[in-house]
Motif scaffolding. Structure first.
Motif, short mmCIF file in Angstrom:
data_model
loop_
_atom_site.label_atom_id
_atom_site.label_comp_id
_atom_site.label_asym_id
_atom_site.label_seq_id
_atom_site.Cartn_x
_atom_site.Cartn_y
_atom_site.Cartn_z
N SER A 206 0.80 -1.23 0.00
CA SER A 206 0.00 0.00 0.00
C SER A 206 0.83 1.28 0.00
O SER A 206 0.27 2.38 -0.07
N PHE A 207 2.17 1.17 0.08
CA PHE A 207 2.99 2.37 0.19
C PHE A 207 2.81 3.26 -1.05
O PHE A 207 2.62 4.47 -0.93
N GLU A 208 2.83 2.65 -2.24
CA GLU A 208 2.58 3.38 -3.48
C GLU A 208 1.36 2.84 -4.23
O GLU A 208 0.80 3.51 -5.08
N GLU A 209 0.95 1.62 -3.87
CA GLU A 209 -0.01 0.88 -4.69
C GLU A 209 -1.45 0.95 -4.21
O GLU A 209 -2.35 0.42 -4.87
N ALA A 210 -1.70 1.59 -3.09
CA ALA A 210 -3.02 1.52 -2.44
C ALA A 210 -4.17 1.92 -3.37
O ALA A 210 -5.27 1.35 -3.29
N LYS A 211 -3.95 2.88 -4.26
CA LYS A 211 -5.06 3.42 -5.05
C LYS A 211 -5.00 3.02 -6.52
O LYS A 211 -5.54 3.71 -7.38
N TYR A 212 -4.39 1.87 -6.81
CA TYR A 212 -4.40 1.36 -8.19
C TYR A 212 -5.82 0.99 -8.61
O TYR A 212 -6.18 1.07 -9.78
N LEU A 213 -6.62 0.54 -7.65
CA LEU A 213 -8.06 0.32 -7.84
C LEU A 213 -8.78 1.24 -6.87
O LEU A 213 -8.42 1.30 -5.69
N TYR A 214 -9.79 1.96 -7.34
CA TYR A 214 -10.41 2.98 -6.48
C TYR A 214 -11.82 3.28 -6.98
O TYR A 214 -12.26 2.79 -8.02
N PHE A 215 -12.53 4.10 -6.23
CA PHE A 215 -13.85 4.58 -6.62
C PHE A 215 -13.69 6.00 -7.16
O PHE A 215 -13.16 6.87 -6.47
N GLY A 216 -14.18 6.24 -8.38
CA GLY A 216 -14.01 7.55 -8.99
C GLY A 216 -15.20 7.97 -9.81
O GLY A 216 -16.17 7.22 -10.00
N ASN A 217 -15.14 9.19 -10.35
CA ASN A 217 -16.23 9.76 -11.14
C ASN A 217 -16.34 9.10 -12.51
O ASN A 217 -15.39 8.53 -13.03
N SER A 218 -17.54 9.23 -13.08
CA SER A 218 -17.75 8.78 -14.45
C SER A 218 -16.88 9.59 -15.40
O SER A 218 -16.55 10.75 -15.15
N ASN A 220 -17.92 10.52 -18.12
CA ASN A 220 -18.88 11.47 -18.68
C ASN A 220 -19.06 12.61 -17.68
O ASN A 220 -19.67 12.43 -16.63
N LYS A 221 -18.55 13.77 -18.00
CA LYS A 221 -18.56 14.90 -17.07
C LYS A 221 -19.96 15.46 -16.81
O LYS A 221 -20.14 16.31 -15.93
N GLU A 222 -20.94 14.98 -17.57
CA GLU A 222 -22.32 15.43 -17.36
C GLU A 222 -23.02 14.58 -16.29
O GLU A 222 -24.12 14.93 -15.83
N GLU A 223 -22.39 13.47 -15.90
CA GLU A 223 -22.97 12.62 -14.86
C GLU A 223 -22.82 13.28 -13.49
O GLU A 223 -21.96 14.15 -13.29
N ASP A 224 -23.62 12.85 -12.53
CA ASP A 224 -23.59 13.38 -11.17
C ASP A 224 -22.20 13.17 -10.56
O ASP A 224 -21.73 12.04 -10.45
N GLU A 225 -21.53 14.24 -10.17
CA GLU A 225 -20.16 14.15 -9.66
C GLU A 225 -20.09 13.49 -8.28
O GLU A 225 -19.01 13.12 -7.82
N ASN A 226 -21.23 13.32 -7.63
CA ASN A 226 -21.26 12.68 -6.32
C ASN A 226 -21.42 11.16 -6.39
O ASN A 226 -21.36 10.49 -5.36
N VAL A 227 -21.63 10.64 -7.60
CA VAL A 227 -21.77 9.20 -7.79
C VAL A 227 -20.41 8.64 -8.20
O VAL A 227 -19.73 9.19 -9.06
N ARG A 228 -20.02 7.53 -7.57
CA ARG A 228 -18.71 6.93 -7.84
C ARG A 228 -18.85 5.55 -8.48
O ARG A 228 -19.85 4.86 -8.28
N TYR A 229 -17.82 5.18 -9.23
CA TYR A 229 -17.78 3.91 -9.94
C TYR A 229 -16.42 3.25 -9.74
O TYR A 229 -15.43 3.93 -9.44
N ILE A 230 -16.37 1.94 -9.98
CA ILE A 230 -15.09 1.24 -9.87
C ILE A 230 -14.16 1.70 -10.99
O ILE A 230 -14.56 1.76 -12.15
N LYS A 231 -12.94 2.04 -10.61
CA LYS A 231 -11.94 2.52 -11.57
C LYS A 231 -10.60 1.83 -11.29
O LYS A 231 -10.35 1.37 -10.17
N MET A 232 -9.76 1.76 -12.31
CA MET A 232 -8.45 1.15 -12.10
C MET A 232 -7.41 1.73 -13.04
O MET A 232 -7.73 2.23 -14.12
#
Length: 352
Positions: A206-218, A220-232
């Protein structure tokens, strides 16, 4: 006393989603700009890299704990045990129960508690809890079950790996094509039979690798910015897995006392066919060997990447002769291995 898997079960969702079903998706780059390729080209390259042609999604009336329950019930029946004799129910997942067409994860009570309720277990000493360990969660649950049994705290444990990733994907992200839904489960018991769990290895980077998989925005910038999706970060995960998973597998094998020639099958997390092939080849190179042709069974082509469910589902399908040209016989030495969010890695050397 040995500790063995005495029963397995799985649930493969009924809704088949092919790559053609993504033809009308509007894929975008991370910055929201249009992706410079047609969906036909995207799908063609996707198959070349991942090997995935189809994936399974749960029907709208089901949530994660429902399919985890189905897999668990199958495992209990396969083990031919009374569920009241279970000491622990360990449910590995990442996103809880997410109902269709909603955006909120539900984890109270725990999914393990929900499965215990659905199994109608009355015994209060059957302890039910969840673990969040990324894709290696089911293997980690098996390691924990073994520890409880070794310590004299349990005799029988149920370990479930289940996920509904279709409910957390960004339809504008090409990576959404990787993910799928599914559930697998196993009963772990103390037994006088030969074999069982021989050695294990587990680690978190986790020292550098913790956020290789994370929850982030769509994308599509028109989507609700408060909704998160699986990202990698796919390239970083690929390089991390190639550098670290083979070494963890080798450490585990060396601890077991078995030789590389003894290994009959490697059941690795079904994340990406090319990545898995590269991991296995590099693992064998550590022993100056070439990987045998049929050592790595795959179900990713039709089932996709269902996270914690991939390894137990694969194992169950093989044991029940539902994977063509793949068998595991009594006494066979196999390796379970996985890598995922954390970044976490684990492996088990197991003799059937």
């Amino acid at each position: 006393m040995n500790i063995k898997i005495t029963g397995t079960g799985s649930y493969v969702p009924t809704e088949v989603v092919t790559n053609l079903d993504f033809a009308n998706h509007k894929f975008l780059n991370e910055d929201g700009s249009n992706f410079n390729a047609t969906n036909d080209v995207i799908a063609e390259k996707f198959v070349e890299i991942t090997g995935i042609r189809e994936r399974r999604y749960v029907s709208e009336n089901l949530v994660n704990s429902d399919i985890g329950f189905i897999a668990a019930k199958n495992a209990i029946e396969n083990a031919n045990i009374d569920p009241e004799t279970l000491d622990y129910i360990i449910f590995a997942h990442n996103y809880g129960d997410i109902r269709a067409n909603t955006i909120q994860s539900d984890t109270v009570p725990s999914l393990a508690t929900r499965v215990k309720y659905l199994l109608q277990i009355k015994n209060p000493k059957c302890v039910a809890y969840d673990i969040l360990f990324g894709c290696p969660g089911w293997i980690e649950g098996v390691i924990q079950a073994q520890a409880y049994i070794k310590a004299g705290m349990a005799k029988k444990c149920l370990v479930i790996g289940s996920e509904t990733l279709s409910r957390v994907v960004d339809k504008h992200d090409r990576d959404s094509m990787i993910y799928s839904d599914g559930a697998g489960a196993a009963v772990i018991e103390a037994t006088t039979a030969e074999g069982g769990i021989i050695a294990h290895e587990s680690a978190t980077y986790s020292f550098e690798e913790a956020k290789y998989l994370y929850f982030g925005n769509s994308f599509n910038k028109e989507e609700d910015e408060n909704v998160r999706y699986i990202k990698m970060y796919g390239r970083k995960i690929y390089e991390f897995a190639l550098n670290n998973v083979p070494k963890a597998m080798a450490t585990c094998l060396d601890q077991s006392g078995f030789q590389i020639e003894d290994v009959k099958k490697i059941l690795i997390h079904q994340a990406n066919e090319k990545m898995d092939e590269a991991i296995i080849n590099r693992f064998y190179k550590l022993y100056k060997k070439d990987a045998p042709k049929d050592v790595m069974p795959m179900c990713i082509h039709k089932l996709g990447n269902s996270s914690v469910a991939t390894v137990p589902t694969l194992y169950d399908l093989i044991l029940k002769n539902q994977l063509e040209n793949q068998t595991i016989e009594k006494g066979d030495v196999i390796i379970f291995a996985s890598v995922g969010a954390g970044m976490n890695i684990n492996a088990i050397v197991y003799q059937s």
